[in-house]
Design a protein around this motif. Structure first.
Motif, PDB file in Angstrom:
ATOM      1  N   GLN A 139       0.815  -1.213   0.000  1.00 53.15           N
ATOM      2  CA  GLN A 139       0.000   0.000   0.000  1.00 53.15           C
ATOM      3  C   GLN A 139       0.855   1.272   0.000  1.00 53.15           C
ATOM      4  N   GLY A 140       1.882   1.320   0.847  1.00 53.28           N
ATOM      5  CA  GLY A 140       2.742   2.502   0.910  1.00 53.28           C
ATOM      6  C   GLY A 140       3.474   2.746  -0.402  1.00 53.28           C
ATOM      7  N   GLU A 141       3.992   1.687  -0.999  1.00 53.35           N
ATOM      8  CA  GLU A 141       4.724   1.807  -2.259  1.00 53.35           C
ATOM      9  C   GLU A 141       3.790   2.182  -3.406  1.00 53.35           C
ATOM     10  N   ILE A 142       2.551   1.695  -3.344  1.00 53.96           N
ATOM     11  CA  ILE A 142       1.560   2.069  -4.350  1.00 53.96           C
ATOM     12  C   ILE A 142       1.273   3.557  -4.246  1.00 53.96           C
ATOM     13  N   GLN A 143       1.109   4.067  -3.036  1.00 57.82           N
ATOM     14  CA  GLN A 143       0.829   5.493  -2.835  1.00 57.82           C
ATOM     15  C   GLN A 143       1.998   6.370  -3.275  1.00 57.82           C
ATOM     16  N   GLN A 144       3.228   5.854  -3.156  1.00 58.60           N
ATOM     17  CA  GLN A 144       4.409   6.604  -3.586  1.00 58.60           C
ATOM     18  C   GLN A 144       4.633   6.525  -5.095  1.00 58.60           C
ATOM     19  N   GLY A 145       3.864   5.692  -5.787  1.00 55.10           N
ATOM     20  CA  GLY A 145       4.006   5.546  -7.229  1.00 55.10           C
ATOM     21  C   GLY A 145       5.130   4.614  -7.647  1.00 55.10           C
ATOM     22  N   LEU A 146       5.646   3.816  -6.706  1.00 52.46           N
ATOM     23  CA  LEU A 146       6.726   2.880  -7.024  1.00 52.46           C
ATOM     24  C   LEU A 146       6.208   1.567  -7.587  1.00 52.46           C
ATOM     25  N   VAL A 147       4.955   1.238  -7.262  1.00 51.17           N
ATOM     26  CA  VAL A 147       4.377  -0.050  -7.642  1.00 51.17           C
ATOM     27  C   VAL A 147       2.931   0.164  -8.083  1.00 51.17           C
ATOM     28  N   GLU A 148       2.521  -0.597  -9.074  1.00 50.15           N
ATOM     29  CA  GLU A 148       1.114  -0.690  -9.465  1.00 50.15           C
ATOM     30  C   GLU A 148       0.736  -2.162  -9.407  1.00 50.15           C
ATOM     31  N   VAL A 149      -0.465  -2.444  -8.919  1.00 50.97           N
ATOM     32  CA  VAL A 149      -0.956  -3.825  -8.875  1.00 50.97           C
ATOM     33  C   VAL A 149      -2.339  -3.826  -9.517  1.00 50.97           C
ATOM     34  N   GLU A 150      -2.509  -4.694 -10.508  1.00 49.11           N
ATOM     35  CA  GLU A 150      -3.811  -4.775 -11.163  1.00 49.11           C
ATOM     36  C   GLU A 150      -4.090  -6.214 -11.582  1.00 49.11           C
ATOM     37  N   LYS A 151      -5.344  -6.462 -11.911  1.00 43.32           N
ATOM     38  CA  LYS A 151      -5.752  -7.783 -12.400  1.00 43.32           C
ATOM     39  C   LYS A 151      -6.012  -7.683 -13.890  1.00 43.32           C
ATOM     40  N   ASP A 152      -5.650  -8.749 -14.588  1.00 47.61           N
ATOM     41  CA  ASP A 152      -5.947  -8.883 -16.002  1.00 47.61           C
ATOM     42  C   ASP A 152      -6.494 -10.292 -16.182  1.00 47.61           C
ATOM     43  N   GLY A 153      -7.813 -10.415 -16.160  1.00 43.69           N
ATOM     44  CA  GLY A 153      -8.431 -11.742 -16.164  1.00 43.69           C
ATOM     45  C   GLY A 153      -8.079 -12.447 -14.875  1.00 43.69           C
ATOM     46  N   ASP A 154      -7.477 -13.636 -14.983  1.00 39.48           N
ATOM     47  CA  ASP A 154      -7.068 -14.394 -13.795  1.00 39.48           C
ATOM     48  C   ASP A 154      -5.656 -14.044 -13.346  1.00 39.48           C
ATOM     49  N   ASP A 155      -4.931 -13.266 -14.146  1.00 41.23           N
ATOM     50  CA  ASP A 155      -3.551 -12.919 -13.816  1.00 41.23           C
ATOM     51  C   ASP A 155      -3.506 -11.688 -12.901  1.00 41.23           C
ATOM     52  N   VAL A 156      -2.477 -11.640 -12.060  1.00 36.32           N
ATOM     53  CA  VAL A 156      -2.196 -10.465 -11.243  1.00 36.32           C
ATOM     54  C   VAL A 156      -0.906  -9.860 -11.789  1.00 36.32           C
ATOM     55  N   ILE A 157      -0.946  -8.561 -12.116  1.00 35.87           N
ATOM     56  CA  ILE A 157       0.222  -7.870 -12.661  1.00 35.87           C
ATOM     57  C   ILE A 157       0.768  -6.928 -11.605  1.00 35.87           C
ATOM     58  N   ILE A 158       2.054  -7.106 -11.301  1.00 36.70           N
ATOM     59  CA  ILE A 158       2.751  -6.211 -10.377  1.00 36.70           C
ATOM     60  C   ILE A 158       3.747  -5.438 -11.224  1.00 36.70           C
ATOM     61  N   ARG A 159       3.550  -4.129 -11.302  1.00 40.37           N
ATOM     62  CA  ARG A 159       4.382  -3.283 -12.157  1.00 40.37           C
ATOM     63  C   ARG A 159       5.301  -2.455 -11.263  1.00 40.37           C
TER      64      ARG A 159
END
Length: 195
Positions: A60-80
């Protein structure tokens, strides 16, 4: 003669009833198989959502800082993972600051057991002054391999669970015409493959 005709008709009716009953049993079996498959798919989706929520919560902290994005694409989880501070410029060597983030990202993945695809991406600026890398293709593949090596060495995620790929600038998220767009395009993506 009449008795023989009655016996013949009874035999045909009996055979038709048996065929009908066998067909009904097969349909019932097919319905049970479909229900079982649907149940397994629902369990898989629930597990995918649990992992997605766990990763988002952990980062959560890293997402708020813009270092990480986490999303779903169908059944896959993408960590950017943003490239900012993750690698030494123009190299595939992990910066010291990147290790803690990779441990945090990889923690839930180590115990999950699903296959991972680790993909490297660059912007469209050609690599310059590198004796090791001939192109952004080389650099993006080497960076994704560095992350996979870290996961294997530091977190015990077996190499049999990971695939590594480098895409250079072929899959941009934004236009490479701006500094911000190029920065967003330079990234590592970790795709957790759905069940």
């Amino acid at each position: 003669d009449l008795a023989s005709k009655v016996a013949q008709v009874q035999g045909e009716v009996s055979r038709e009833v048996n065929l009908f009953l066998n067909s009904a049993d097969q349909n019932q079996g097919s319905e049970q198989e479909v229900a079982q498959t649907q149940g397994q798919m629902a369990q898989g989706r629930a597990a995918d959502n649990d992992l997605f929520n766990e990763i988002r919560s952990n980062l959560q902290g890293e997402i708020q800082q813009g270092l990480v994005e986490v999303e779903k694409d169908g059944d896959d989880v993408i960590i950017r993972l943003a490239s900012q501070g993750s690698f030494v410029s123009g190299s595939a060597d992990l910066s010291e600051n990147f290790g803690p983030l990779l441990r945090q990202v990889g923690g839930p993945l180590a115990s999950d057991g699903r296959s991972l695809r680790i993909e490297g991406h660059t912007d469209n600026i050609p690599i310059a002054f590198s004796q090791r890398f001939n192109s952004n293709w080389d650099l993006s593949a080497a960076r994704s391999a560095s992350v996979a090596d870290f996961f294997d060495r530091e977190l015990g995620i077996g190499s049999d669970r990971m695939k590594v790929a480098g895409f250079a600038d072929t899959r941009p998220l934004e236009s490479n015409s701006t500094t911000e767009g190029r920065a967003r395009n330079r990234r590592i993506e970790i795709i957790v493959e759905g069940n």
